[in-house]
Design a protein around this motif. Structure first.
Motif, short mmCIF file in Angstrom:
data_model
loop_
_atom_site.label_atom_id
_atom_site.label_comp_id
_atom_site.label_asym_id
_atom_site.label_seq_id
_atom_site.Cartn_x
_atom_site.Cartn_y
_atom_site.Cartn_z
N GLY A 125 0.80 -1.21 0.00
CA GLY A 125 0.00 0.00 0.00
C GLY A 125 0.83 1.26 0.00
O GLY A 125 0.49 2.26 -0.63
N GLU A 126 1.96 1.24 0.69
CA GLU A 126 2.79 2.44 0.80
C GLU A 126 3.36 2.84 -0.56
O GLU A 126 3.32 4.01 -0.93
CB GLU A 126 3.93 2.19 1.79
N ILE A 127 3.88 1.86 -1.31
CA ILE A 127 4.44 2.19 -2.61
C ILE A 127 3.36 2.61 -3.58
O ILE A 127 3.56 3.48 -4.41
CB ILE A 127 5.28 1.02 -3.17
N LEU A 128 2.17 2.01 -3.47
CA LEU A 128 1.05 2.43 -4.32
C LEU A 128 0.71 3.90 -4.06
O LEU A 128 0.53 4.68 -4.99
CB LEU A 128 -0.18 1.57 -4.04
N THR A 129 0.59 4.26 -2.80
CA THR A 129 0.27 5.64 -2.45
C THR A 129 1.35 6.59 -2.93
O THR A 129 1.07 7.66 -3.47
CB THR A 129 0.10 5.77 -0.93
N GLU A 130 2.59 6.17 -2.77
CA GLU A 130 3.71 7.02 -3.17
C GLU A 130 3.74 7.22 -4.68
O GLU A 130 3.97 8.32 -5.17
CB GLU A 130 5.02 6.38 -2.70
N LEU A 131 3.50 6.15 -5.44
CA LEU A 131 3.60 6.22 -6.89
C LEU A 131 2.38 6.85 -7.54
O LEU A 131 2.48 7.51 -8.56
CB LEU A 131 3.82 4.81 -7.47
N PHE A 132 1.21 6.63 -6.94
CA PHE A 132 -0.02 7.00 -7.63
C PHE A 132 -0.86 8.04 -6.91
O PHE A 132 -1.82 8.54 -7.47
CB PHE A 132 -0.87 5.75 -7.89
N GLY A 133 -0.53 8.37 -5.65
CA GLY A 133 -1.37 9.28 -4.90
C GLY A 133 -1.02 10.74 -5.03
O GLY A 133 -1.77 11.61 -4.58
N ARG A 134 0.08 11.03 -5.67
CA ARG A 134 0.60 12.40 -5.69
C ARG A 134 -0.39 13.38 -6.32
O ARG A 134 -0.68 14.43 -5.76
CB ARG A 134 1.92 12.43 -6.44
N TRP A 135 -0.90 13.05 -7.48
CA TRP A 135 -1.73 14.02 -8.19
C TRP A 135 -3.10 14.18 -7.55
O TRP A 135 -3.66 15.27 -7.54
CB TRP A 135 -1.84 13.65 -9.67
N HIS A 136 -3.65 13.10 -6.98
CA HIS A 136 -4.92 13.25 -6.27
C HIS A 136 -4.76 14.22 -5.11
O HIS A 136 -5.57 15.14 -4.93
CB HIS A 136 -5.41 11.88 -5.78
N ASP A 137 -3.72 14.01 -4.32
CA ASP A 137 -3.50 14.87 -3.16
C ASP A 137 -3.24 16.31 -3.58
O ASP A 137 -3.72 17.26 -2.95
CB ASP A 137 -2.32 14.35 -2.33
N ARG A 138 -2.49 16.48 -4.66
CA ARG A 138 -2.15 17.83 -5.09
C ARG A 138 -3.39 18.57 -5.60
O ARG A 138 -3.62 19.74 -5.24
CB ARG A 138 -1.09 17.78 -6.18
N ILE A 139 -4.19 17.93 -6.43
CA ILE A 139 -5.38 18.58 -6.96
C ILE A 139 -6.36 18.90 -5.84
O ILE A 139 -6.94 19.99 -5.78
CB ILE A 139 -6.04 17.71 -8.05
N THR A 140 -6.55 17.95 -4.92
CA THR A 140 -7.43 18.20 -3.78
C THR A 140 -6.94 19.40 -2.98
O THR A 140 -7.72 20.29 -2.62
CB THR A 140 -7.50 16.96 -2.87
N GLY A 141 -5.64 19.43 -2.70
CA GLY A 141 -5.09 20.51 -1.90
C GLY A 141 -5.21 21.86 -2.58
O GLY A 141 -5.53 22.86 -1.93
N GLU A 142 -4.99 21.90 -3.89
CA GLU A 142 -5.07 23.17 -4.60
C GLU A 142 -6.51 23.67 -4.70
O GLU A 142 -6.77 24.86 -4.58
CB GLU A 142 -4.45 23.03 -6.00
N LEU A 143 -7.44 22.74 -4.94
CA LEU A 143 -8.84 23.14 -4.97
C LEU A 143 -9.29 23.67 -3.61
O LEU A 143 -10.01 24.67 -3.51
CB LEU A 143 -9.73 21.97 -5.39
#
Length: 204
Positions: free
Chosen positions: A123-141
């Motif tokens: 799960g950790e590597i999945l979040t690291e590899l694939f979670g970046r853009w979700h978190d960034r877009i959520t944070g910017e919105l």
């Protein structure tokens, strides 16, 4: 005392492992054939990386870093989203749907599938590899005024649409059809982002 590890040798092995993964994928990788491919022994790889799992995780991180370096224009953290989800995804598409990006996309889709199949521990590597853009877009919105719940929903939909279109592009290569689909999706996502921002604004 054991001999000290050689950082240059570790880095050389890691680069070769990246090359191997980009050519062959991550599913079914075992230590002995990988060691033979990169010109080392299984013991050497374990000495430098601790385990097969950590070696693959490190190699995936390095592959991702290579990809981000090649596509620096769309991953540069200094470039704010500012609520313009359609603009961000348009730029992402421009850099992702290219022949140069294809090996990286195939590898990360392979890694995603393998991690999902393996269950716990990935799960950790999945979040690291694939979670970046979700978190960034959520944070910017959210920073632009949207409530966290709607912002996260828009981000999830945006990333799902983007990845789905990329998978279809990888499978078919039908750029004209997918460019039209992407344009329609961007219009929809832009409207949803605007609605999320309006709901979170003053007096909402």
């Amino acid at each position: 005392m054991g001999r000290p590890k050689n950082p240059a040798r570790r880095d050389e092995l890691l680069e070769k492992c990246c090359d191997h993964l980009l050519e062959h994928g991550v599913s079914g990788v075992s230590l002995r054939p990988l060691a033979a491919e990169v010109g080392a022994s299984p013991r050497t790889l374990l000495y430098h990386f601790g385990s097969r799992e950590e070696l693959i995780a490190e190699a995936l991180r390095r592959c991702r870093a290579r990809h981000l370096a090649v596509a620096d224009a769309f991953v540069r953290d200094a470039t704010p989203v500012g609520g313009d989800i359609a603009g961000v995804l348009a730029t992402l598409w421009t850099h992702s749907a290219t022949p140069a990006a294809r090996p990286f996309l195939l590898l990360f889709l392979d890694a995603y599938t393998c991690a999902l199949r393996s269950g716990d521990g990935e799960g950790e590597i999945l979040t690291e590899l694939f979670g970046r853009w979700h978190d960034r877009i959520t944070g910017e919105l959210t920073a632009a005024g949207a409530d966290p719940g709607p912002a996260a929903s828009v981000a999830s939909l945006a990333i799902a649409v983007h990845r789905g279109l990329l998978i279809e592009w990888l499978a078919t290569g039908d750029s004209a059809r997918l460019d039209a689909a992407r344009a329609a999706a961007l219009d929809m996502l832009g409207a949803l982002a605007s609605r999320a921002l309006a709901r979170g604004g003053p007096g909402a």
